[in-house]
Each structure stands twice: as C-alpha cells, then as structure tokens.
Motif scaffolding. Sequence first.
Motif, PDB file in Angstrom:
ATOM      1  N   LEU A   1      -4.637  -2.884  -8.100  1.00  0.00           N
ATOM      2  CA  LEU A   1      -4.041  -2.046  -9.144  1.00  0.00           C
ATOM      3  C   LEU A   1      -3.875  -2.810 -10.452  1.00  0.00           C
TER       4      LEU A   1
ATOM      5  N   LYS B   1       0.538   3.361  -9.377  1.00  0.00           N
ATOM      6  CA  LYS B   1      -0.608   3.823 -10.183  1.00  0.00           C
ATOM      7  C   LYS B   1      -0.149   4.882 -11.196  1.00  0.00           C
TER       8      LYS B   1
ATOM      9  N   ILE C   1       0.819  -1.228   0.000  1.00  0.00           N
ATOM     10  CA  ILE C   1       0.000   0.000   0.000  1.00  0.00           C
ATOM     11  C   ILE C   1       0.852   1.277   0.000  1.00  0.00           C
TER      12      ILE C   1
ATOM     13  N   ALA D   1       1.721   1.985  -3.549  1.00  0.00           N
ATOM     14  CA  ALA D   1       0.635   1.824  -4.521  1.00  0.00           C
ATOM     15  C   ALA D   1       0.390   3.089  -5.340  1.00  0.00           C
ATOM     16  N   HIS D   2       0.447   4.242  -4.688  1.00  0.00           N
ATOM     17  CA  HIS D   2       0.145   5.473  -5.426  1.00  0.00           C
ATOM     18  C   HIS D   2       1.184   5.706  -6.527  1.00  0.00           C
TER      19      HIS D   2
END
Lengths: 709, 115
Positions: free
Chosen positions: B59, B29, B22, B25-26
């Motif tokens: 994702l 992305k 997590i 994750a950004h």
Amino acid sequence: MDPHQTAYLEEAKELLVELETSLLELEDTPDDQELIGRVFRALHTIKGSGAMFGFDRIAEFTHQVETAFDLVRSGKIPVTSEMINLTLRARDEIKAMLEEAETGETTDPGSAEEIINAFIALTTGAAPPAPEPPPQLPPAENVRPGIIAPDRPEIKGRLTTFRILFKPRREILQTGTNPILLLDELNALGECTIIVNNEKIPSLHTIDTEQCYVSWEILLTTDQGINSVRDVFIFVEDLSEIVIEVLEEDLDSLDDSQQKRLGEILIERREISAEALTACLDKQKRIGEVLIGEKLISNQAVANALAQQQHSSRVLKKQKELAETSTIRVEANRLDKLVNLVGELVTLQARLGQKAFRENDPDLISISEEADRLTSALRNNAMSIRMLPIGKTFSKFRRLVRDLSKNLGKEIILTTEGEETELDKTVIDKLNDPLVHLIRNCIDHGIELPEERMHAGKAGQGTIHLKAFHSGANVFLQITDDGKGLDCKAIHAKGVEKGIIQADTVLAEKELFALIFAPGFSTAKTVSDVSGRGVGMDVVKKNIDALRGTIEIESRQGSGTTVTLKLPLTLAIIDGLLVQIGKGFFVIPLSAVEECLEVTRTEANQALERSMLSSRGEILSYISLRRLFSCHDTPPPLEKIVVIEENGHRIGLGLDSVIGQHQTVIKGLSKVYQNVKGLSGATILGDGTMALILDIPQLAQCVKSEPPL
Amino acid sequence: MKLTIEPDGRRGTLVLRGAQTIGQAHALKESLLDAFQKVEELEIDMDAITEADLSLLQLLCAAHRTSQELRKKLFIKRRWPEVLEKTAGSAGFFQHRRCQFNLENDCLWRKEGGE
C-alpha cells in the motif's frame, strides 16, 4: 556401509536431537509456528535423505509421521499433549531404527505400526471440519506453480550460493500465508540478500489489498544444502513459482581474484550480450549508467546485478573472517591418541630434564628447558581440544524430566545454569549414568505431588536445577531440587536396620547423608520402576569415584536437596604427591592430601596395632602402605604420614618418604590388575621407573570394611 | 487512522496506529485515497504502528505511485518505526531503490525517510 550412509546416520542423529528439543519447547508454546516448522523440517529431512541413501523403512515411517504433522502445520489439528507424546514416541522409534541400521540388532516392527495407527486415530478423530477452500482464481500472469531446482545430491557443509526466484500467486495472501516468514526462514539458513521486485504494484485506485503483487530474487550463501532451501517452500509450492539455481559452489576456497565484476554478472544473468557490454565499456563511464542510458537494460536488472555483486563481496569478507575460526570434525579416538602421545612426550621430557640436570651441561639444560616449555604448551593445547561444554548433556535430561514427572503425576521443570562450562570429553561420556540416577531420584523421592506441595505452602510445580561451574582444577556439578528434602530419622533408622550403624550412634548430618551411598540402601517404602530397590546411589558413588571425583549431599527437610559432584577437568593428567615405600614409588592424588606428619617407628607400630593414630589431639584412621603392599624391607626410623580426606573421613597413610609434587600422566592398568584394590592406574617417572597411583576412595573403603591392616 | 490538515489546507498528516495488516488494508487504502483528494502534500506518521505485513508495504508503494500520478508529494514522518523497519527489511524493500517510479529519487524505502 558406504560413507554416505554413515554420514546420513550421523546427520539423522543430530536431527533427532533437534526434533526432541523442538517438541519439548513446542509443548510449552504450542502456537509457535517457527517451532512447528522446525519439527516438520527435521522430519522432512530425515525422510528425504533416508530414502536417498536406501533407508526405506526409516523413510516410510517418518513419512507417515510427517503427514500427521503436516495437519498441525496447516492448522487443521492443534498441538496437543497427546500429539507431542506420540511424536516423541515416533522420534524414539526412528532412533531405534537408526541403531538397528548401525548394529544390525532388530527392533520390534509392531511398535512402529502401533505408533502409525495412533497417529491415524489422532488425526482422523480430532480433525475439525476442514475450512472452506479458497476461491480457485486463475494463476497470476507468468506464475507457473511448483519448484524448479537442479536435480543434485544433497551436499551439506559445502558453502554454495543459490539464486532463488520466488513468484507467489496473486491470491497467496488470501490463504493466510505470510511470504515474509518464508524469507525469514531463508535468511536463517546463511548469508542472504533479498531483492524485491515491486514494479507490478499498481496505484491506489486499482490495487486489491488482499492480493500479492510482488516477487523476490534471493541470493543465499549457505552450507545447508539444496534440500534445506527447497524445504522452506514446501507449503507454498502450489501457490508460487520457485526457481532455484546454483550460482557458485565450493565457496570455501574463494579468493579475491574470483570476485566477479558487474559486467560479468550481467552476462551470466543473460541480461546483456558480451558484444553490447564491450561497446559500452569503451565509453569509459560506470557500466550500469551507460547500459541504462543506452536503454539496453532496465534499472531493476542493474539493481539486482549490483545486489549480487555486493552479496558476493559480503560473503567473501565473511569467509575470510571465518577462515581463521572454521571447525573440522575429528574422530574422538584420534584425539585420544594425540593426548596419549602428548603424555608420552611429557614423560620423555621429564627424563631429558633429569639427564640434563645430572650431566650439568649448560647446552643440554637450555635445550631441555626449551623442550619443556613447548611440551607444556602442546599438552595444554591437546587437552583443550578434548574439552566440551556440558550443555549438551544437560539438554538430554529435559526429556527424562518431562516423561518421568508425567508418569508420576508430578509437575516439574528443569532449569540449567553454566551450560558453557567445559569438561574433558572422557569425563562427560562417563557422567551420563550417574546424572540420570540422581535426577530420577529427585523426581521420585525429592519432589512432591502438586497437592502435597501446595499443602506445604509451595508452588504446585517443582524445580530441578542443574548447575555447572569451574573452580580451580575441578568442575562442580550441582543437582538441586526444591522438594521435601531428606528425612534424617528415616535414614538413621534404615542405617540401623541394615546394620551399618548402631541404634545409639550419633552422626553428623554429612556422615548421615553419606549412608545413602551404601549398597542396597533405600528409604523408599515401595519399590517402583523408578527407584526404591536400593540400587543406584551406590552405583553413582562408584562411577564418580572412578572419575576421581567426590559427591556431597546437603539437604533441609521441607526445602529440598542439593547433590554436588566435584570432578577433575581431565582424566589424563593429575597433580600428585610422589611418595616411596621400600623401593616402590606411589602417587597420591594431591586433591585428597590434607597434610604430612612424621612419627617415630614405635608410634607407627602402635598405630598399626590399633589401626588409628593420634594427631594434635585428633584420632585418625591409619593404613600402613608398607603392610598393604607387602613391603618387607627394613623400615626407616621415622615414618611419614600423609593425611588424606575422603567424604569427611580423615585417614593417615603410613609410608617411608615423601619425594614431592609430581604432575602425573595417567596410564591404565592392564586387565591382570583389574581386581587389585587401592590402585587406580600407573605412571612413568622421569628416569623410566614406574609409579602406581593410589585409589583414595577404595583405600577409605578398606578402613571401613576390613579388619585392621 | 486520522487525517490532520494544516490551516492552509495544503499539507496533511495521516496518523496510523496499532496493527496495520491485511485486515486493515482496505480501510487504509480508502483513507489514503481520501487524503490525496484533500491535500497537496501528505505525510504518513507510522510511529504508533504495532504490527505490519506485506499488505502495508504494498500500500505504501501504491500510495507513492498515486502521489506521482496526481503530482502530489508524499512523505514518511521521521524514522521508520521498528516494526516496519523489520518487516520491510525482511521483505527486501530496503534493497530496492531503482524502480521506474523513483523519478525524483524520492523512493519511500530510503532509510532516512521522506524529508
């Protein structure tokens, strides 16, 4: 007490073993979330079931402990040595409460209160500032937090298939929860099919990487009961919607004919009506394809129903495999009865064999031989049922080593080997006390303090190694420590002081170590609450003798000590040497017999006068069994001598004749004969007459302590 | 995360390394969106991943959906790495092959991968 309460007590005891093992492992790996979960679940189940069956005091106390451990689970307080100690104390308190419920003997309510107060002090004093609460987001669409489950009694042991819908709230990931760990926990409960619903995952442009977009449907077939399933979700109740329903019960008796078809599953899952299904079935295509084609149902619904069908099929297959190896619980006394009856049968078979041999009737001999084969197989089978692995006994000592070493300021680890080695349950039951004594001695006398060890060039942490292995008809148990070893000079000096040996007596190492087993013998300079009173090793020896076992010590000063126990596999049957004195028959355990000799009556009389005889230049102690058992018949001109060995000491037993090897089914002597020395039991011979079984360690004691016989 | 684009500019490989949970994750992305802007066919190489969680699984699904929206191709390189195999298996993703986005039977959760 009703059967449900009895079942609860049994289950709670098993959970306490699990709790203790988990706590001791947690002490080594305090960050292991799985272990923390195991501890919590054990407490939670003891509490929940206790309340259900009317054990309110246990439930109330455990609830308080569980509340404290909840803070550990949620990361608010760390796993410390103090927390482990306190939880272990709480575990002992619960055990005492269970025993109180069983026996009616009252425990001290003050100690429970003291433990709870200690928990309160520990959890309020040590808690760090609470972390910022997560932002309160509105629940995700269609998620109603909480667990919906049928209100039903907990029935463990019955195979049931649960369908679990697990819909986490979107923000569950922001709280640090990992839903996959919960799925792993469910997976560990039984046969599990996990189907993810990922249709709500958006594209990359709109996805929030910290939100959870998936939900799950889980099919779980387990014998663990609904509470175990609920327990998995304890900590995410407020963050998820969980619906648990029972799909199939009592699967133990499932058969192929009960395997559901896809259409039946879809109707059961309320995905489609029976009419629509019939209409589609008329089209003679695969039902799933037709239903999707007709737009009666979604891909997801068919996929989930198919997964359920495959899950059932897998469970059915596994059940079939298990059916041949399933286990049942049987009361130990029923097994004891079975073994006794088999013993009677062996005796009866011996009589039948003798009768057939005397009559010389071919038909009777044939029947007798067939019965003999069956009896032998039945005897071996009945004995094997009572065999248990020694591992459970070993694991009991982890706590003993931990607590005692801490009390004494020592660092000791316990390692084990050969836990799978099997022994008769009756032997295992009687091994606990001697092993406790031996391990306590290792901790107190054997292993040094860390600084002392480091000064001697050793690792600060000492090791006690328990090892079990089979050899022939015996099991060997070894307790080895890497401590300072035995001090031969101190043992010799103490032997002189106690008047056991003369100051100028020179003993071989083996004989010197054997002095340790004398009553009241201890070289400890101070008396502690652990050892040093000289009570212990003589009791160990007595207990092992009572098991018809032997005990030997090997030691090297500075390197450590190994105590080896040699034990029979079973107490029910022994291989013996059948001998005769006058009209009486006796059995000498074959494991003690070294050789058989023959002497003239004159030589036997001389041996009797001196209590010793000479054999091939070696001097042996001599016991006349005629004299010992007051046999006044005229003795034969030649006397047979059976030489036995006990603790390195060779003794010649004088008797009239040796009949031969005899497999002996042991019968206990009644209380009337409890104080008769030299006998350990009796057996019935093939012709119905009785033979007494000699107690070799006691006879050897006679040689050492009594005037010439 | 590193994107390598082939000389013809049509196909690229995005290599993921280390922990992909997590916390990362950004960034992942953004890398995926950037890669889809640059190439027509995107291959994701996850051999060097050491840690994975639900955020990565989500994702990957999102990337698959995006590839369909943009009419681009998405592949997973070779076999599943062990860590991802375990995470996706535990989460039941391999049981799932019939979602509405599986238009060309190109669901990422087919065990044999994308190619």
